[in-house]
Design an enzyme around this catalytic site. Structure first.
Site, PDB file in Angstrom:
ATOM      1  N   SER A  45       0.832  -1.203   0.000  1.00  0.00           N
ATOM      2  CA  SER A  45       0.000   0.000   0.000  1.00  0.00           C
ATOM      3  C   SER A  45       0.863   1.247   0.000  1.00  0.00           C
ATOM      4  O   SER A  45       0.527   2.247  -0.648  1.00  0.00           O
ATOM      5  CB  SER A  45      -0.957  -0.001   1.189  1.00  0.00           C
ATOM      6  OG  SER A  45      -0.249  -0.046   2.413  1.00  0.00           O
ATOM      7  N   GLU A  46       2.016   1.221   0.720  1.00  0.00           N
ATOM      8  CA  GLU A  46       2.968   2.318   0.655  1.00  0.00           C
ATOM      9  C   GLU A  46       4.398   1.813   0.833  1.00  0.00           C
ATOM     10  O   GLU A  46       4.638   0.826   1.544  1.00  0.00           O
ATOM     11  CB  GLU A  46       2.701   3.385   1.731  1.00  0.00           C
ATOM     12  CG  GLU A  46       1.580   4.352   1.412  1.00  0.00           C
ATOM     13  CD  GLU A  46       0.357   4.123   2.249  1.00  0.00           C
ATOM     14  OE1 GLU A  46      -0.667   4.769   1.986  1.00  0.00           O
ATOM     15  OE2 GLU A  46       0.413   3.275   3.146  1.00  0.00           O
ATOM     16  N   THR A  47       5.311   2.497   0.182  1.00  0.00           N
ATOM     17  CA  THR A  47       6.752   2.285   0.339  1.00  0.00           C
ATOM     18  C   THR A  47       7.384   3.628   0.658  1.00  0.00           C
ATOM     19  O   THR A  47       7.028   4.646   0.060  1.00  0.00           O
ATOM     20  CB  THR A  47       7.362   1.704  -0.948  1.00  0.00           C
ATOM     21  OG1 THR A  47       6.818   0.402  -1.188  1.00  0.00           O
ATOM     22  CG2 THR A  47       8.880   1.593  -0.847  1.00  0.00           C
ATOM     23  N   HIS A  76       0.862   4.983   8.569  1.00  0.00           N
ATOM     24  CA  HIS A  76       1.690   3.817   8.891  1.00  0.00           C
ATOM     25  C   HIS A  76       3.106   3.963   8.337  1.00  0.00           C
ATOM     26  O   HIS A  76       4.063   3.505   8.973  1.00  0.00           O
ATOM     27  CB  HIS A  76       0.980   2.508   8.484  1.00  0.00           C
ATOM     28  CG  HIS A  76       1.368   1.883   7.208  1.00  0.00           C
ATOM     29  ND1 HIS A  76       0.795   2.213   5.998  1.00  0.00           N
ATOM     30  CD2 HIS A  76       2.254   0.887   6.934  1.00  0.00           C
ATOM     31  CE1 HIS A  76       1.310   1.460   5.047  1.00  0.00           C
ATOM     32  NE2 HIS A  76       2.206   0.654   5.569  1.00  0.00           N
TER      33      HIS A  76
END
Length: 300
Positions: A45-47, A76
């Site tokens: 979902s995110e990096t 997060h």
């Protein structure tokens, strides 16, 4: 060139729970297109990409990418990056600033009983946005009947603390469990958060699985295909606006835990802290644990 990366599960103390996050260290020399390509490769979902800070008094600058676009801020990745950088430096506790696209974000890290906890101050307090769509139509796009939407005085609303979300109260856990996003219907009525993406629905109820939680939530990211997020700090930040508006907490500091990800088998816990002064939200913090799952080298 080899670049080191760390892999954390965030908003949990257990591995293979919470929200997974890749933290790419040594990101100097990567341009935006390169970061986007790596984020697409990880397909999380995110990096996060860690860079030297512009201000020497700050710890680092971080850039946050989904597989499709860059985020101004996300919860997060902020918690996970703060914990990863503190652990990398061998720090059991500390306060420092991470530079994000939204602005400087103050973080505090501490360790208790073998697990690491981080919290950050919201760089931007939640604000209401105009929602033109009919609440019943919004519910229908999630498979909900009109009588299943809302509880007490809580109603469908639209809030942003940097990233906008449509906050949708439902009667209880049974209603939360049945939601299914109709992408076509959502795309016809949902407000946009950018020219290429729609605002996500954030469904919540006061009935919870764990007795120490204040709210049970689910967040679905629209798209083709859509997917569920196991823990969403930026949504919790926006949700603080709904709590202030509908619950009107008294002056002082209050804390509550938000449970998320249970329906998808990745239980998460997010702590939301509100500081209220004169009936208004003076400041707010998002916090949670994170645990390292893996580390490696990226050959790009």
């Amino acid at each position: 060139m080899a670049r080191n990366y760390l892999f954390y599960d965030v908003f949990t103390t257990e591995r293979l729970a919470g929200n997974p996050l890749a933290v790419v260290l040594d990101s100097d020399g990567l341009d935006t297109a390169g970061m986007q390509a790596i984020a697409r490769e990880f397909n999380l979902s995110e990096t996060v990409f860690v860079l030297p800070a512009d201000n020497p008094k700050h710890r680092n600058r971080i850039r946050i990418f989904t597989p499709d676009y860059e985020m101004p801020f996300a919860g997060h990745p902020t918690v996970g990056s703060a914990i990863a950088l503190a652990e990398l430096a061998g720090e059991a506790a500390g306060i420092f600033v991470l530079e994000e696209n939204i602005g400087p974000v103050r973080c505090a890290v501490s360790k208790h009983d073998g697990s690491t906890f981080a919290e950050f101050d919201l760089a931007k307090l939640p604000e209401p946005l105009e929602l033109k769509a009919d609440p019943d139509a919004i519910g229908a796009a999630l498979g909900l009947a009109p009588h299943e939407i809302g509880f007490e005085n809580h109603r469908v609303a639209f809030w942003s603390a940097g990233v906008p979300y449509v906050t949708i109260p439902v009667a209880g856990l049974a209603e939360a469990a049945k939601i299914r996003l109709d992408n076509q219907a959502w795309s016809e009525l949902a407000p946009r958060k950018s020219e290429w993406a729609f605002a996500s629905p954030y469904v919540y109820c006061r009935e919870t699985v764990h007795h120490d939680s204040g709210f049970h939530v689910r967040m679905i990211v629209p798209g083709t295909p859509s997917y569920e997020d196991p823990a969403t700090g930026s949504a919790a930040a926006a949700f603080a606006g709904a709590i202030m508006h509908f619950d009107a907490p008294t002056d002082g500091t209050s804390q509550l835990w938000i449970e998320q990800g249970l329906e998808m088998g990745r239980p998460s816990r997010i702590r939301l802290e509100l500081n209220v002064d004169g009936g208004k939200l003076a400041s707010a913090r998002i916090g949670g644990h994170a645990i390292k799952v893996a580390e490696g080298r990226l050959f790009v």
